[in-house]
Design an enzyme around this catalytic site. Structure first.
Site, PDB file in Angstrom:
ATOM      1  N   GLY A  34       0.840  -1.179   0.000  1.00 32.98           N
ATOM      2  CA  GLY A  34       0.000   0.000   0.000  1.00 32.98           C
ATOM      3  C   GLY A  34       0.881   1.237   0.000  1.00 32.98           C
ATOM      4  N   SER A  35       0.361   2.291   0.555  1.00 33.46           N
ATOM      5  CA  SER A  35       1.052   3.585   0.468  1.00 33.46           C
ATOM      6  C   SER A  35       2.323   3.644   1.299  1.00 33.46           C
ATOM      7  CB  SER A  35       0.112   4.695   0.931  1.00 33.46           C
ATOM      8  OG  SER A  35      -1.055   4.658   0.141  1.00 33.46           O
ATOM      9  N   THR A  36       2.570   2.655   2.144  1.00 31.24           N
ATOM     10  CA  THR A  36       3.800   2.693   2.922  1.00 31.24           C
ATOM     11  C   THR A  36       5.020   2.560   2.018  1.00 31.24           C
ATOM     12  OG1 THR A  36       3.471   0.324   3.312  1.00 31.24           O
ATOM     13  CG2 THR A  36       2.868   1.828   5.083  1.00 31.24           C
ATOM     14  N   ALA A  37       4.779   2.187   0.752  1.00 30.24           N
ATOM     15  CA  ALA A  37       5.900   2.088  -0.183  1.00 30.24           C
ATOM     16  C   ALA A  37       6.339   3.460  -0.654  1.00 30.24           C
ATOM     17  CB  ALA A  37       5.503   1.219  -1.375  1.00 30.24           C
ATOM     18  N   LYS A  38       5.474   4.459  -0.461  1.00 25.46           N
ATOM     19  CA  LYS A  38       5.748   5.766  -1.058  1.00 25.46           C
ATOM     20  C   LYS A  38       7.045   6.409  -0.554  1.00 25.46           C
ATOM     21  CE  LYS A  38       0.953   6.548  -2.287  1.00 25.46           C
ATOM     22  NZ  LYS A  38      -0.348   7.057  -1.820  1.00 25.46           N
TER      23      LYS A  38
END
Lengths: 649, 392
Positions: free
Chosen positions: A325-329
């Site tokens: 999810g967005s934690t990869a950003k």
């Protein structure tokens, strides 16, 4: 004729008799010779063979089981103990009337029909001079009642033996694991001599991983037995070497707090001390009571656990694979800045969607109305999908994979529990190999927001958090701190393995971490649920991952989305920002927005109790601050005496 | 009956008389008789038997797990048996000759009585309970059968005719069958063998011996049919002891282990593990030789066998010196019976023969066989010491 018969020739008869006697004596001589030949054969020629048989007959080696090592938490609370359990045994040889004795015993303590049935079965099968168990697991009251009446029952004994017991029960079910009765397949793997007297073996978790250390070395006594198997005397005794005690990095208070914070939700919490790689808490919910498994779990109970949709037996921390999810950003941002794909000033306009040139498919931002003008800092703070769709398109999948690999994703963390999964860092080659499909540009786009085929375990995500917190350096996460011998005389410290450092210029780290702080502190920040009311600085990133997202579009069309199809909630955080003491990853299945609240409770608990948790004696030497220009220090070669997390390979 | 008792008492008085008047005899012109001869004791036989018994008591002490009580009981039996032996030695052989038919038929009647009212002891009817003493009539037949055969052949021309052999065969077969019916295969076998020994010494035609052996082999299936199941098991086990190592083969395997592990010097007296830890079954009775082999080794076993051979030698010597057909055949028969009994026992224990319930003479724990055996030695002594001394 008659006359001839009467006349006896005595001389002739005597000669006849003597002849016969001589003949007989020759026969006797031959037979005696045969006998001596036989004796010679037995006592001289085959003497060794029969001596061996005689020795086997009367000498026996009885193994003595070593005491299994105990497992302690970092704060010295017992997580796996050896509990004395009492069973009632009857030696039939010493009892006059078995039936009557059992009837009398029933008047003192409750004895079920099952107990008596299995007792009679054993009586028929086992030697009568041995104690035969009538009832296991006597309560303290039962033991007391029986002891008072013992004088009335010759041949009735209360026998104590050790059994594994997990005082903290369900809270450590997935980490400590459990032991259970050894089965033939496991017996084939271990040294059968060493396990000759052992009934239990570690089946999961640390109990399994550190089986060798926990078990110890078997002892034995050489005894002389008679034909009935009774021990006549002991000739020699070699005491067993008890197993080693394990001290874990896990903190009981934090573990319980994290479990409670998860409440009814399914998911995982991993808390790592970034400076050491020690795992402070590792929670997978729902959990189960490991004590159920120790003495054989009933089929019904086991079915209930194994068939449950919530999968309580499943260790989500290391075996659950979820989209980032967005934690990869943030990590994508690191690579993008480092590779000069964009500058911090690079701004786009977010209309709420993104479209690839020449393609019709529209990729929505989570905020349908769009975020307007967004630069990188704001994109992280508000978790703008459109910005990262565009960024992914600009970077290309190769660079995204590069940074994921730098953060040690797609590989196991070599944690000291077996069964850890790799996660997936998707690449065109990977897709061709595994799915036999070409890589579409759309795959790259959704990788930009951590969707698609990219998967990681909560442990890996927590490790990424620790790497972020340390600005690129970290130890591989692990649970063991030290082992001690049971007399506490020798202590072996666990030597953690340093990960390969991730090198970015300092300002890039600073920029991204500042944006993560913004997630918590800025009004628009998506981490407000985590940050509100926190008494200290923290950096975080939220994430919402879709479970079924083949095309990257959200599941819609239904007002109420079924629980199992609901998005899962993720949060990574570390605190305090300057000298991080704690790095945490929380994953909550099928329940959006829950993870920040769970993380909030866990971090708050930690900060309130940190003085108790901060034990300098448990810490390995702190990591050297890594200068962006100098290469990372090579980890010291571990000597053989030290336990390394790779000892399983 | 009273007639016999009267004769018996007069014989005893006579021997006492002759002992008292030995001084007169010494002076007389008749040949010199030693004190032992006057007591009607054969010194050589007496000491050899005593040597075996002494050695046997030591072995028994160990086999009985150093239980002095058992040794004392056995010693008491020997004392009684010695007394009976001495009395038997006082009775002149012609008296035995006279009584032979009576003893033989009395024995047959007792055997029939055992079958009719015998008490069941160890699964087989062998004992006749006479109220005070339990009595095993089959033991009498071990002596009565050679006696009856010697009596039958005493006046007949030797080698015997076919008719005589048939009658002799009946004399043997009838008691043997009665004993086998009890069932006591071991004693039945010993009775048949004691009879066969006498027949062999009568100078029986070799062709008949060969023929009867062939007949025996041919009748094996018939014998098999009449055997009890446990007897069949024993035979099968003898052929292959590994067939049932924990069941019927157990005895013989454990016995061989005991003897084999003893080696040349043995494990030492009282140090046998096979017997003391009960791996060896019947180690105080039928299998006592294995204890000797285990604890005293090849040397001890050899000593024991040599002592037996001393006894055998003396018995054969007595038979050769006997002066008439009756005593000659009886002495020879008893001598060979003694040989066969210890040979079969040792052969069984060492695995040469199948397991038959024959005790080791003079050593195995148990009463009846000791009485029989020492009575037989008494008769042999009587035969030797009542000879007419021919002056040259």
């Amino acid at each position: 004729m008659k006359k001839r018969l009467r006349i006896k020739n005595h001389q002739q008869e005597l000669r006849l008799f003597q002849k016969r006697m001589i003949f007989t004596c020759i026969g006797v001589g031959v037979l005696i010779g045969l006998l001596f030949f036989r004796l010679f054969d037995l006592q001289v020629v085959e003497h060794n063979k029969y001596t061996t048989m005689s020795t086997q007959n009367h000498l026996e080696l009885l193994p003595i089981a070593p005491t299994r090592g105990l497992i302690y938490s970092r704060d010295g609370i017992l997580l796996a103990a050896n509990k004395s359990v009492f069973s009632l045994e009857i030696t039939p040889d010493d009892v006059k009337n078995l039936k009557q004795t059992i009837t009398k015993l029933k008047q003192i303590i409750p004895i079920s029909q099952d107990d008596t049935d299995s007792f009679w079965r054993l009586v028929r099968r086992r030697p009568q001079y041995q104690g035969i168990p009538l009832k296991y697991h006597l309560s303290k009251q039962d033991v007391a009642k029986l002891y008072v009446n013992m004088y009335r029952f010759p041949g009735v004994h209360i026998k104590a033996h050790l059994m594994r017991y997990y005082p903290e029960g369900k809270y450590f079910a997935h980490t400590v694991g459990y032991v259970s009765r050894i089965n033939p397949r496991e017996l084939a793997r271990v040294n059968p001599t060493n396990y000759a007297a052992t009934n239990f073996i570690g089946k999961t978790g640390l109990e399994q991983y550190y089986e060798k250390q926990l078990h110890g070395l078997v002892g034995y006594q050489e005894v002389e037995v008679d034909a009935q198997g009774r021990i006549v005397r002991t000739l020699e005794r070699v005491a067993p070497v008890p197993g080693k005690n394990l001290y874990l990095s896990l903190d009981v208070g934090l573990q319980i707090a994290a479990t409670k914070a998860m409440g009814k939700y399914n998911g995982a919490v991993v808390v790592i001390q970034p400076s050491t790689g020690q795992i402070l808490a590792m929670v997978s919910t729902p959990n189960f009571d490991p004590n159920l498994f120790v003495d054989g779990i009933s089929e019904k109970t086991y079915r209930k656990l194994a068939d449950s949709k919530a999968e309580p037996l499943f260790n989500r921390d290391i075996r659950g694979q979820y989209p980032f999810g967005s934690t990869a950003k943030p990590i994508e941002a690191l690579e993008a800045l480092n590779d000069k794909v964009i500058t911090p000033q690079y701004t786009i306009f977010d209309p709420g969607w993104f479209k690839l040139p020449n393609y019709h498919h529209i990729y929505h931002c989570w905020l349908r109305t769009g975020h307007g003008n967004v630069d990188l800092h704001r994109a992280i703070v508000v978790s703008c999908d459109t910005f990262f769709y565009n960024l992914a398109h600009m970077m290309g999948i190769a660079k995204i994979d590069t940074v994921f690999n730098k953060f040690h994703l797609g590989h196991t963390m070599h944690i000291d529990i077996d069964g850890e999964l790799n996660g997936i860092v998707a690449s065109p080659e990977w897709k061709q190999r595994v799915k036999d499909k070409p890589w579409y540009p759309g795959d790259t786009i959704i990788s930009g927001i951590g969707q698609g085929s990219m998967l990681a375990t909560p442990l890996q995500i927590a490790n990424v958090t620790a790497e972020l917190a340390n600005r690129g350096t970290a130890y591989y996460p692990h649970l063991l701190v030290k082992t001690t011998s049971q007399d506490d005389k020798t202590t072996t410290m666990f030597k953690p393995t340093e990960e390969q450092s991730i090198i970015f210029p300092h300002w890039i780290w600073h920029f991204v971490i500042k944006a993560m702080v913004g997630v918590v502190t800025e009004p628009e920040g998506t981490g407000w649920r985590f940050g509100r009311g926190l008494q200290f600085s923290a950096a975080a990133k939220t994430g919402t991952a879709q479970v079924y997202s083949d095309t990257g579009t959200q599941v819609k069309g239904k007002k109420v989305i079924p629980i199992r199809l609901r998005s899962q909630s993720l949060l990574i955080a570390f605190a305090p920002v300057k000298h991080p003491k704690i790095a945490i990853a929380v994953l909550v299945e099928h329940s959006p927005h829950v993870a920040p609240e769970v993380a909030h409770k866990v971090v708050e608990y930690y900060m309130m109790h940190q003085h108790h948790l901060h034990d300098k004696s448990l810490a390995p030497p702190p990591l050297l601050p890594v200068d962006s220009t100098t290469p990372p220090p090579t980890p010291a070669k571990s000597s053989q005496q030290l336990i390394t997390p790779f000892n399983n390979d | 009956m009273w007639f016999f008792i009267g004769q018996f008492l007069s014989d005893i008085m006579q021997s006492i008389n002759s002992y008292i008047h030995r001084a007169q005899a010494k002076k007389s012109t008749t040949a010199y008789r030693s004190t032992w001869q006057r007591l009607h004791i054969d010194f050589f036989l007496f000491t050899s038997v005593l040597a075996v018994i002494t050695m046997g008591l030591f072995i028994l002490y160990s086999a009985a797990n150093q239980n002095m009580h058992i040794v004392e009981k056995q010693l008491l039996r020997f004392l009684i048996a010695f007394f009976i032996m001495l009395i038997a030695a006082q009775i002149p052989p012609q008296r035995f000759r006279q009584w032979t038919p009576v003893i033989y038929f009395l024995g047959l009647m007792l055997l029939a009585a055992v079958l009719a009212i015998g008490v069941v002891s160890q699964g087989a009817e062998r004992w006749l309970d006479l109220g005070v003493v339990k009595f095993q009539p089959s033991e009498i037949m071990k002596i009565a059968v050679p006696m009856a055969l010697a009596w039958y052949f005493k006046d007949r021309q030797l080698p015997p005719s076919f008719k005589d052999v048939v009658i002799a065969g009946l004399i043997i077969i009838v008691p043997a069958l009665l004993v086998a019916k009890q069932p006591d295969l071991g004693t039945a076998l010993m009775i048949s063998i004691s009879g066969a020994c006498v027949l062999l010494l009568t100078g029986l035609n070799w062709r008949w011996i060969g023929g009867s052996l062939l007949a025996l082999v041919a009748s094996t299936p018939v014998l098999w049919h009449f055997m009890h199941n446990y007897q069949r098991q024993r035979v099968l086990t003898f052929i292959n002891p590994a067939r049932d190592p924990l069941g019927t083969g157990y005895h013989i395997i454990q016995s061989k282990v005991a003897i084999g592990s003893g080696g040349v010097l043995g494990k030492g007296w009282l140090n046998g593990t096979q017997s003391h830890l009960n791996f060896l079954p019947a180690h105080a009775t039928d299998f006592i030789f294995a204890v000797c082999g285990e604890e005293l080794g090849l040397i001890g076993s050899t000593v024991l066998i040599v002592l037996y051979l001393f006894i055998l030698y003396r018995c054969i010597y007595i038979s050769l010196k006997a002066q008439d057909t009756y005593t000659r055949l009886l002495a020879g028969g008893l001598a060979l019976t003694f040989f066969v009994s210890f040979y079969i026992n040792i052969g069984m224990v060492t695995g040469i023969f199948p397991v038959v319930g024959i005790p080791l003479p003079l050593i195995s724990y148990g009463g009846t066989s000791i009485m029989t055996l020492l009575t037989a030695f008494g008769i042999l002594m009587s035969i030797h010491t009542h000879r007419k001394l021919n002056t040259k």
